[in-house]
Design a protein around this motif. Structure first.
Motif: not given
Length: 68
Positions: A1-3, A18
């Motif tokens: 997960m990228i925040k 991404l």
């Protein structure tokens, strides 16, 4: 997960970031599996003759530059 911690990236900027992360992950996975190594037939060391050093003897100086 990228925040996203700071800023407000556009969808294009987020997609570019991404893509970079995904490409790096794929490259490291390929390297871990050994897919990044070249095949044996492309190894330049295989074209070197096995006998490069002359054997001692009366004509050893001739075989230094003129392999038999």
């Amino acid at each position: 997960m990228i925040k996203i911690v700071r800023g407000n990236p556009t969808p294009e900027e987020l997609a570019a970031a991404l893509a970079v992360v995904q490409a790096r992950a794929a490259a490291s996975a390929a390297a871990a599996q050994g897919e990044g190594t070249p095949p044996e037939w492309s190894d330049p060391a295989r074209t070197v003759p096995a006998r490069r050093v002359p054997h001692p003897g009366p004509r050893a100086w001739r075989t230094t530059y003129w392999p038999s």
